[in-house]
Scaffold this motif. Structure first.
Motif, PDB file in Angstrom:
ATOM      1  N   ASP A  57       0.824  -1.216   0.000  1.00  0.00           N
ATOM      2  CA  ASP A  57       0.000   0.000   0.000  1.00  0.00           C
ATOM      3  C   ASP A  57       0.851   1.256   0.000  1.00  0.00           C
ATOM      4  O   ASP A  57       0.477   2.271  -0.579  1.00  0.00           O
ATOM      5  CB  ASP A  57      -0.923   0.026   1.223  1.00  0.00           C
ATOM      6  CG  ASP A  57      -1.995  -1.052   1.169  1.00  0.00           C
ATOM      7  OD1 ASP A  57      -2.236  -1.604   0.075  1.00  0.00           O
ATOM      8  OD2 ASP A  57      -2.588  -1.331   2.221  1.00  0.00           O
ATOM      9  N   ARG A  58       2.003   1.216   0.660  1.00  0.00           N
ATOM     10  CA  ARG A  58       2.870   2.389   0.749  1.00  0.00           C
ATOM     11  C   ARG A  58       3.565   2.695  -0.586  1.00  0.00           C
ATOM     12  O   ARG A  58       3.734   3.851  -0.950  1.00  0.00           O
ATOM     13  CB  ARG A  58       3.911   2.170   1.849  1.00  0.00           C
ATOM     14  CG  ARG A  58       4.654   3.429   2.231  1.00  0.00           C
ATOM     15  CD  ARG A  58       5.433   3.305   3.523  1.00  0.00           C
ATOM     16  NE  ARG A  58       6.461   2.295   3.494  1.00  0.00           N
ATOM     17  CZ  ARG A  58       6.537   1.259   4.337  1.00  0.00           C
ATOM     18  NH1 ARG A  58       5.651   1.096   5.277  1.00  0.00           N
ATOM     19  NH2 ARG A  58       7.509   0.383   4.237  1.00  0.00           N
TER      20      ARG A  58
ATOM     21  N   ALA B 298       0.147   2.671  -6.013  1.00  0.00           N
ATOM     22  CA  ALA B 298      -1.216   3.199  -6.100  1.00  0.00           C
ATOM     23  C   ALA B 298      -2.188   2.021  -6.138  1.00  0.00           C
ATOM     24  O   ALA B 298      -1.816   0.895  -6.505  1.00  0.00           O
ATOM     25  CB  ALA B 298      -1.362   4.056  -7.357  1.00  0.00           C
ATOM     26  N   GLU B 299      -3.406   2.288  -5.780  1.00  0.00           N
ATOM     27  CA  GLU B 299      -4.420   1.224  -5.732  1.00  0.00           C
ATOM     28  C   GLU B 299      -4.501   0.453  -7.048  1.00  0.00           C
ATOM     29  O   GLU B 299      -4.622  -0.771  -7.060  1.00  0.00           O
ATOM     30  CB  GLU B 299      -5.775   1.834  -5.383  1.00  0.00           C
ATOM     31  CG  GLU B 299      -6.841   0.797  -5.141  1.00  0.00           C
ATOM     32  CD  GLU B 299      -8.147   1.407  -4.675  1.00  0.00           C
ATOM     33  OE1 GLU B 299      -9.155   0.690  -4.744  1.00  0.00           O
ATOM     34  OE2 GLU B 299      -8.167   2.576  -4.249  1.00  0.00           O
TER      35      GLU B 299
ATOM     36  N   ARG C 279      -1.571  -2.343  -7.209  1.00  0.00           N
ATOM     37  CA  ARG C 279      -1.312  -3.276  -6.100  1.00  0.00           C
ATOM     38  C   ARG C 279      -1.579  -4.745  -6.371  1.00  0.00           C
ATOM     39  O   ARG C 279      -0.934  -5.594  -5.770  1.00  0.00           O
ATOM     40  CB  ARG C 279      -2.129  -2.860  -4.880  1.00  0.00           C
ATOM     41  CG  ARG C 279      -1.658  -1.584  -4.292  1.00  0.00           C
ATOM     42  CD  ARG C 279      -2.453  -1.191  -3.077  1.00  0.00           C
ATOM     43  NE  ARG C 279      -2.149   0.193  -2.784  1.00  0.00           N
ATOM     44  CZ  ARG C 279      -2.999   1.069  -2.306  1.00  0.00           C
ATOM     45  NH1 ARG C 279      -4.235   0.688  -2.017  1.00  0.00           N
ATOM     46  NH2 ARG C 279      -2.634   2.302  -2.103  1.00  0.00           N
TER      47      ARG C 279
ATOM     48  N   ARG D 124       6.789  11.224  -3.252  1.00  0.00           N
ATOM     49  CA  ARG D 124       5.739  10.393  -2.653  1.00  0.00           C
ATOM     50  C   ARG D 124       5.488   9.269  -3.646  1.00  0.00           C
ATOM     51  O   ARG D 124       5.260   9.520  -4.833  1.00  0.00           O
ATOM     52  CB  ARG D 124       4.479  11.209  -2.402  1.00  0.00           C
ATOM     53  CG  ARG D 124       4.682  12.238  -1.322  1.00  0.00           C
ATOM     54  CD  ARG D 124       3.348  12.859  -0.900  1.00  0.00           C
ATOM     55  NE  ARG D 124       3.572  13.756   0.201  1.00  0.00           N
ATOM     56  CZ  ARG D 124       3.769  15.067   0.068  1.00  0.00           C
ATOM     57  NH1 ARG D 124       3.781  15.620  -1.118  1.00  0.00           N
ATOM     58  NH2 ARG D 124       3.965  15.823   1.134  1.00  0.00           N
ATOM     59  N   TRP D 125       5.536   8.048  -3.164  1.00  0.00           N
ATOM     60  CA  TRP D 125       5.423   6.884  -4.050  1.00  0.00           C
ATOM     61  C   TRP D 125       4.161   6.925  -4.899  1.00  0.00           C
ATOM     62  O   TRP D 125       4.172   6.510  -6.053  1.00  0.00           O
ATOM     63  CB  TRP D 125       5.476   5.601  -3.234  1.00  0.00           C
ATOM     64  CG  TRP D 125       6.810   5.388  -2.611  1.00  0.00           C
ATOM     65  CD1 TRP D 125       7.152   5.628  -1.309  1.00  0.00           C
ATOM     66  CD2 TRP D 125       7.992   4.924  -3.254  1.00  0.00           C
ATOM     67  NE1 TRP D 125       8.480   5.339  -1.114  1.00  0.00           N
ATOM     68  CE2 TRP D 125       9.022   4.894  -2.288  1.00  0.00           C
ATOM     69  CE3 TRP D 125       8.285   4.530  -4.546  1.00  0.00           C
ATOM     70  CZ2 TRP D 125      10.318   4.488  -2.579  1.00  0.00           C
ATOM     71  CZ3 TRP D 125       9.579   4.112  -4.842  1.00  0.00           C
ATOM     72  CH2 TRP D 125      10.573   4.094  -3.864  1.00  0.00           C
ATOM     73  N   HIS D 126       3.062   7.426  -4.348  1.00  0.00           N
ATOM     74  CA  HIS D 126       1.804   7.433  -5.090  1.00  0.00           C
ATOM     75  C   HIS D 126       1.748   8.545  -6.140  1.00  0.00           C
ATOM     76  O   HIS D 126       0.813   8.580  -6.937  1.00  0.00           O
ATOM     77  CB  HIS D 126       0.621   7.555  -4.126  1.00  0.00           C
ATOM     78  CG  HIS D 126       0.428   6.321  -3.307  1.00  0.00           C
ATOM     79  ND1 HIS D 126      -0.768   5.966  -2.789  1.00  0.00           N
ATOM     80  CD2 HIS D 126       1.291   5.342  -2.909  1.00  0.00           C
ATOM     81  CE1 HIS D 126      -0.659   4.842  -2.104  1.00  0.00           C
ATOM     82  NE2 HIS D 126       0.600   4.463  -2.169  1.00  0.00           N
ATOM     83  N   ASP D 127       2.732   9.449  -6.151  1.00  0.00           N
ATOM     84  CA  ASP D 127       2.784  10.506  -7.169  1.00  0.00           C
ATOM     85  C   ASP D 127       3.393  10.013  -8.477  1.00  0.00           C
ATOM     86  O   ASP D 127       3.513  10.784  -9.424  1.00  0.00           O
ATOM     87  CB  ASP D 127       3.580  11.718  -6.660  1.00  0.00           C
ATOM     88  CG  ASP D 127       2.805  12.547  -5.656  1.00  0.00           C
ATOM     89  OD1 ASP D 127       1.594  12.298  -5.472  1.00  0.00           O
ATOM     90  OD2 ASP D 127       3.414  13.438  -5.046  1.00  0.00           O
TER      91      ASP D 127
ATOM     92  N   ARG E 181       2.899   6.680 -10.996  1.00  0.00           N
ATOM     93  CA  ARG E 181       2.281   5.402 -11.348  1.00  0.00           C
ATOM     94  C   ARG E 181       2.855   4.951 -12.679  1.00  0.00           C
ATOM     95  O   ARG E 181       3.028   5.765 -13.583  1.00  0.00           O
ATOM     96  CB  ARG E 181       0.766   5.541 -11.510  1.00  0.00           C
ATOM     97  CG  ARG E 181       0.010   5.662 -10.236  1.00  0.00           C
ATOM     98  CD  ARG E 181      -1.499   5.715 -10.466  1.00  0.00           C
ATOM     99  NE  ARG E 181      -1.875   6.747 -11.423  1.00  0.00           N
ATOM    100  CZ  ARG E 181      -2.518   6.523 -12.575  1.00  0.00           C
ATOM    101  NH1 ARG E 181      -2.875   5.315 -12.943  1.00  0.00           N
ATOM    102  NH2 ARG E 181      -2.814   7.530 -13.383  1.00  0.00           N
TER     103      ARG E 181
END
Length: 136
Positions: free
Chosen positions: A27-28, A31-32, A35, A63-66, A68
């Motif tokens: 999750d860290r 992005a959803e 996963r 930030r990892w989610h920035d 994809r």
């Protein structure tokens, strides 16, 4: 003009063990939409994100989610950048982000090249956060 180059390799089995040992890691880091991919794909995505960080040179807030990993219109791997990372890339004048990923023989690898001074086209705008499909 090339503005940055980054490369990273990941041992797929070791990465898989890390995901099993630390359930929140998936999750860290992803992005959803990323996963549920197979471990080999997640390892390649992690390598891609690390290669991008290296290409940027380390002075960005990451930030990892920035970031994809997605597919461009031709089915090639690409990045969709967002948030502070997208703003940082724009401040650096980066016009194009090139990504190549592979996994074979238990190793996932990724190579990133950043360019500036590239004429703006639809594909270069998409590379900096436009619409994409999720990469396989």
């Amino acid at each position: 003009m090339i503005a940055g180059i980054g490369i990273d390799v990941v041992d797929i089995a070791r990465f898989g063990r890390s995901l099993e040992r630390t359930p929140g890691l998936r999750d860290r880091l992803f992005a959803e939409s990323e996963r549920e991919r197979p471990v080999r794909s997640l390892a390649a995505r992690f390598a891609a994100k690390e290669a991008l960080i290296k290409a940027l040179g380390g002075d960005a807030v990451i930030r990892w989610h920035d970031m994809r990993v997605v597919q461009d219109a031709d089915g090639n791997p690409d990045f969709a950048l967002s948030g502070e990372l997208s703003e940082h890339v724009a401040r650096l004048g980066i016009d194009r982000v090139h990504l190549s990923m592979s996994h074979d023989a238990g190793i996932a690898s990724a190579f990133v090249v950043l360019e500036r001074g590239v004429p703006r086209t639809a594909s270069s705008r998409e590379a900096l956060g436009g619409p994409h499909e999720e990469a396989r």
